[in-house]
Scaffold this motif. Structure first.
Motif, PDB file in Angstrom:
ATOM      1  N   VAL A 257     -57.887  71.413 -29.041  1.00 28.03           N
ATOM      2  CA  VAL A 257     -58.197  72.171 -29.481  1.00 28.03           C
ATOM      3  C   VAL A 257     -59.030  72.338 -30.825  1.00 28.03           C
ATOM      4  O   VAL A 257     -60.158  73.751 -30.247  1.00 28.03           O
ATOM      5  N   GLY A 258     -59.756  71.827 -31.276  1.00 29.70           N
ATOM      6  CA  GLY A 258     -60.615  71.311 -31.430  1.00 29.70           C
ATOM      7  C   GLY A 258     -61.870  71.626 -30.937  1.00 29.70           C
ATOM      8  O   GLY A 258     -63.290  72.812 -31.494  1.00 29.70           O
ATOM      9  N   ALA A 259     -62.615  70.951 -30.416  1.00 27.62           N
ATOM     10  CA  ALA A 259     -63.533  71.322 -28.844  1.00 27.62           C
ATOM     11  C   ALA A 259     -63.690  72.432 -28.473  1.00 27.62           C
ATOM     12  O   ALA A 259     -64.390  73.078 -28.170  1.00 27.62           O
ATOM     13  N   ALA A 260     -62.724  72.725 -27.847  1.00 32.56           N
ATOM     14  CA  ALA A 260     -62.293  74.541 -27.469  1.00 32.56           C
ATOM     15  C   ALA A 260     -62.568  75.390 -28.642  1.00 32.56           C
ATOM     16  O   ALA A 260     -63.346  76.379 -28.212  1.00 32.56           O
ATOM     17  N   LEU A 261     -62.312  75.175 -29.403  1.00 38.62           N
ATOM     18  CA  LEU A 261     -63.252  75.582 -30.646  1.00 38.62           C
ATOM     19  C   LEU A 261     -64.401  76.387 -30.695  1.00 38.62           C
ATOM     20  O   LEU A 261     -64.872  77.274 -31.287  1.00 38.62           O
ATOM     21  N   ILE A 262     -64.643  74.833 -31.165  1.00 43.80           N
ATOM     22  CA  ILE A 262     -66.732  74.994 -31.431  1.00 43.80           C
ATOM     23  C   ILE A 262     -66.717  75.896 -30.138  1.00 43.80           C
ATOM     24  O   ILE A 262     -68.286  76.300 -30.503  1.00 43.80           O
ATOM     25  N   THR A 263     -66.465  75.302 -29.115  1.00 39.68           N
ATOM     26  CA  THR A 263     -66.611  75.899 -27.803  1.00 39.68           C
ATOM     27  C   THR A 263     -66.907  77.250 -28.139  1.00 39.68           C
ATOM     28  O   THR A 263     -68.168  78.253 -27.743  1.00 39.68           O
ATOM     29  N   GLY A 264     -66.016  77.580 -28.057  1.00 41.18           N
ATOM     30  CA  GLY A 264     -65.765  79.287 -28.319  1.00 41.18           C
ATOM     31  C   GLY A 264     -66.339  80.271 -29.184  1.00 41.18           C
ATOM     32  O   GLY A 264     -67.400  80.690 -28.628  1.00 41.18           O
ATOM     33  N   VAL A 265     -67.003  79.171 -30.328  1.00 39.81           N
ATOM     34  CA  VAL A 265     -67.596  79.931 -30.910  1.00 39.81           C
ATOM     35  C   VAL A 265     -69.000  79.506 -30.915  1.00 39.81           C
ATOM     36  O   VAL A 265     -69.830  80.556 -31.270  1.00 39.81           O
ATOM     37  N   VAL A 266     -69.458  78.541 -30.503  1.00 46.78           N
ATOM     38  CA  VAL A 266     -70.360  79.029 -30.373  1.00 46.78           C
ATOM     39  C   VAL A 266     -70.780  79.765 -28.914  1.00 46.78           C
ATOM     40  O   VAL A 266     -72.469  79.905 -28.958  1.00 46.78           O
ATOM     41  N   LEU A 267     -69.938  79.520 -28.252  1.00 43.96           N
ATOM     42  CA  LEU A 267     -70.299  80.964 -26.926  1.00 43.96           C
ATOM     43  C   LEU A 267     -70.754  82.739 -27.618  1.00 43.96           C
ATOM     44  O   LEU A 267     -71.483  83.361 -26.981  1.00 43.96           O
ATOM     45  N   LEU A 268     -69.595  82.559 -28.591  1.00 42.51           N
ATOM     46  CA  LEU A 268     -69.642  83.881 -28.404  1.00 42.51           C
ATOM     47  C   LEU A 268     -70.831  84.452 -29.534  1.00 42.51           C
ATOM     48  O   LEU A 268     -70.962  85.017 -29.624  1.00 42.51           O
ATOM     49  N   ARG A 269     -71.274  83.086 -30.606  1.00 38.74           N
ATOM     50  CA  ARG A 269     -72.097  83.454 -31.720  1.00 38.74           C
ATOM     51  C   ARG A 269     -73.535  83.764 -30.949  1.00 38.74           C
ATOM     52  O   ARG A 269     -74.408  84.377 -31.309  1.00 38.74           O
ATOM     53  N   VAL A 270     -74.032  82.845 -29.544  1.00 38.04           N
ATOM     54  CA  VAL A 270     -74.937  83.234 -28.625  1.00 38.04           C
ATOM     55  C   VAL A 270     -75.010  84.196 -27.653  1.00 38.04           C
ATOM     56  O   VAL A 270     -75.855  85.001 -27.617  1.00 38.04           O
ATOM     57  N   TYR A 271     -73.812  84.454 -27.016  1.00 36.00           N
ATOM     58  CA  TYR A 271     -74.299  86.181 -26.412  1.00 36.00           C
ATOM     59  C   TYR A 271     -73.592  87.326 -26.876  1.00 36.00           C
ATOM     60  O   TYR A 271     -73.727  88.548 -26.523  1.00 36.00           O
ATOM     61  N   LEU A 272     -72.873  86.708 -28.762  1.00 31.33           N
ATOM     62  CA  LEU A 272     -72.421  88.534 -29.580  1.00 31.33           C
ATOM     63  C   LEU A 272     -73.079  88.655 -30.370  1.00 31.33           C
ATOM     64  O   LEU A 272     -73.241  90.202 -31.128  1.00 31.33           O
ATOM     65  N   GLY A 273     -73.819  87.720 -30.864  1.00 33.15           N
ATOM     66  CA  GLY A 273     -74.694  87.280 -32.584  1.00 33.15           C
ATOM     67  C   GLY A 273     -74.093  87.848 -34.003  1.00 33.15           C
ATOM     68  O   GLY A 273     -72.966  87.442 -33.746  1.00 33.15           O
TER      69      GLY A 273
END
Length: 276
Positions: A257-273
């Motif tokens: 869950v922790g790994a998925a959360l960090i991965t999801g937040v990084v993807l949202l940061r990259v693609y949505l800004g």
């Protein structure tokens, strides 16, 4: 004092209570990293969703968790007001059109969004930290920190002594809270007034509480030192543990869950800004 959640443990059998303390500490670190990596409200929404699921899994009453915010309410409001009136924007958050302008105070659309973003970030940070102490006993928490800091023993860092200090400090929090309440009630019985008057008078009224509290804390510390010496405490040398920490399937779930959360937040940061 009753609003201080750090160091308080909520005794109940739940998914989070049965997790290894070391994994919960690592998950908290990962959660804090995810909060500060989030650059938009979608990332904070993902963090909030994980926190809600964790609260449900902990079986700690939601009102008790939210009560921990009362201790930092002034800090949250103060930082929000400062950013609201004096935020000028940068390459990520742009000021936007002025909503209100008077003298040196200028409220912009970007300032409002940034202040809201900062408030939500602080709230999530405090709630997750308080949830850790609600679901982990002080002894397990310090044992987990000691286990995670074990590699520092190679450079002769006093890991066990640091963990012992943290354990004693956490144990003293509820004791000093009860002691403060007793001293306050005793002073009220003698005619002390802590409710009326201006800020200066209220600050002066705290002195009759602080002095007996400090004397009581030093007395308890002295008694604790004598008790440890009477039991021949010698530190971490040749010392064993009654309770061994072992990872289980719940800890594996928390890790993913922790790994998925960090991965999801990084993807949202990259693609949505940024939120603007």
């Amino acid at each position: 004092m009753k609003d201080v959640s750090f160091g308080q443990f909520y005794p109940v059998q739940s998914f989070l209570h049965r997790m290894d303390a070391r994994l919960k500490i690592l998950f908290l670190i990962a959660y804090i990293v995810a909060i500060f990596l989030a650059s938009n409200f979608y990332g904070l929404a993902a963090c909030a969703f994980v926190l809600i699921v964790a609260t449900i899994a902990s079986r700690v009453p939601l009102g008790k968790v939210l009560r921990s915010l009362r201790g930092i309410l002034f800090l949250v409001l103060f930082t929000a007001v400062l950013n609201l009136f004096f935020y000028v924007g940068d390459q990520v958050y742009w000021p936007g059109p002025a909503v209100y302008h008077w003298w040196i105070f200028r409220i912009t659309q970007g300032g409002i969004i940034f202040s809201l973003f900062l408030v939500l970030r602080l709230i999530l940070l405090v709630l997750c930290s308080s949830l850790l102490t609600y679901t982990t006993t002080p002894v397990d928490l310090t044992d987990g920190i000691e286990s995670l800091l074990t590699p520092l023993k190679w450079i002769r860092f006093p890991v066990h002594e640091l963990a012992l200090i943290m354990s004693i400090a956490l144990r003293f929090i509820p004791i000093l809270m009860d002691e403060t309440e007793r001293i306050k009630n005793a002073q009220k019985a003698r005619g002390a007034d802590f409710e009326t008057g201006g800020p200066i008078k209220k600050i002066k009224a705290i002195v009759p509480i602080l002095i007996p509290l400090l004397l009581s804390a030093f007395r308890r510390a002295d008694e604790l030192g004598d008790a440890m010496e009477a039991r021949c405490y010698t530190g971490s040398k040749n010392r064993t543990k009654y309770k061994k920490h072992r990872f289980g399937w719940r800890d594996l779930v928390g890790f993913f869950v922790g790994a998925a959360l960090i991965t999801g937040v990084v993807l949202l940061r990259v693609y949505l800004g940024a939120p603007l």
